[in-house]
Design an enzyme around this catalytic site. Sequence first.
Site, PDB file in Angstrom:
ATOM      1  N   HIS A 173     -49.237  18.185  23.382  1.00  0.00           N
ATOM      2  CA  HIS A 173     -50.670  17.869  22.692  1.00  0.00           C
ATOM      3  C   HIS A 173     -50.457  17.429  21.337  1.00  0.00           C
ATOM      4  CE1 HIS A 173     -53.147  19.289  26.121  1.00  0.00           C
ATOM      5  NE2 HIS A 173     -52.111  20.461  26.303  1.00  0.00           N
ATOM      6  N   CYS A 215     -51.954  13.179  21.758  1.00  0.00           N
ATOM      7  CA  CYS A 215     -53.312  12.620  21.359  1.00  0.00           C
ATOM      8  C   CYS A 215     -53.337  12.387  19.658  1.00  0.00           C
ATOM      9  CB  CYS A 215     -54.435  13.801  21.493  1.00  0.00           C
ATOM     10  SG  CYS A 215     -55.109  14.093  23.251  1.00  0.00           S
TER      11      CYS A 215
END
Length: 485
Positions: A173, A215
């Site tokens: 992430h 991301c």
Amino acid sequence: MEVSATLLKLTVFLVVLTSLSCQSAEGRWKRRWDPIIRWPIHRPPPPETPENGTTWAVLVAGSNGYGNYRHQADVCHAYQILKRGGLKEENIVVFMYDDIANNILNPRKGVIINHPNGEDVYAGVPKDYTGDQVTAANFYAVILGDKSAVTGGSGKVVDSKPNDRIFVYYSDHGGPGVLGMPNLPYVYGGDFIEVLRKLHAAHKYKEMMIYVEACESGSVFEGMMPKDLDVYVTTASNAIESSWGTYCPGMEPAPPPEYITCLGDLYSVAWMEDSETHDLKRETVEQQYEQVKERTSNYNSYAAGSHVMEYGSKGVKIEKLYLYQGFDPKTVSLALNSIKQVEVVNQRDADLLFMWERYKKLPDGSEEKATHLKSIIETVAHREHLDTSIEIIGSILFGDPSMLTHVRNRGLPLTDDWGCLKSMVRVFESRCGLLTQYGMKHMRAFANICNKGISISAMEEASGAACSDGGQFVQLRISGGAYSA
């Protein structure tokens, strides 16, 4: 009544989530994974010659928990590609929490797969840095070749020379300006770039290639990555968008029915499946970039895909890929698989998908199912708490919460003061609870607070007001007082 309302909200969310997964005009996209015929060709020597030097690799899975299965699957798969390509184990450093293969939820104990029809990619992967050893500090020390700065683990570092090449692959992430780690703090863009500068100044490599799956991963390098370090970077997404999980339950292509989590990430499987089906002594870095760029966009379906970006020294693009990933002669005889559009899920929502899939499989009326439902409700509630708190802080500081989502012009870094960014994160977390992997998306808000010259004391006052009744959420801190910054 409260539980029913939350269940209804979660059901609506999952319906929307499913509708956002890629679908063609003809229906769901299908992908046929043709069996691979392996020809009995001799194993290659390591890609090491006096002209090319040694190839080193650092592979990092920056998460933990079974819901993040795909990140360790990505890294294990990458290791197998490099090992088949002839890289020596002593030249590959692996970071992974190592809580997936033998997890109680793993239907195939001791096995990790990265494709619905894939083979085990876990076997033989070295456990260089696992558990609480997977840290930003150890990551930096390994890249710099600083054995004295490493804590725990195998002690293996990149002991490179001026004529060597280094390949770094990271999967996890992320958020504006940061990459996640299972042990706090995060990897911050400003710190990472400084490590690369130090490595270059020490003349520890000839060229370096970095692949990043996360991301907003473009924001880690946007406006900061120098072009004169002989380092080439590609990222799964630009500075403002999500990256995507794939091979997920209920999507096409789906994992085997016993799996309740996504097996891979779109950008990651794109580069690895490309490497496995091409002659890397012929394919260039640029050719792989173009292939991965197209596939990660989900063939120009950006509603369920992302913009692969490139930064740094683009002169590296003319190099052949084998210089960084090795060469497996078996790929020369392989017919290419027909790769088509696939269904995906936003990285930040993959954990909710996993939690929901697990909930559906638990026995009705069981205490375990009730407990798991409570976990889902708390996860959704904490997300709402973070979003609301940030909005309130924006209103207090600026009178308009939209100021916190402002995106600087392309070519400018997320912030000019990374120290301030870390301070603002600590202030927020001390009063409102940990950001978690979901809350990393709010890093731009803290950067904008710094860019507007807001003082620490003003941020403390605003955070205190926004989270004065945070209650249980303020307790969501790692024991020992660790923060994300």
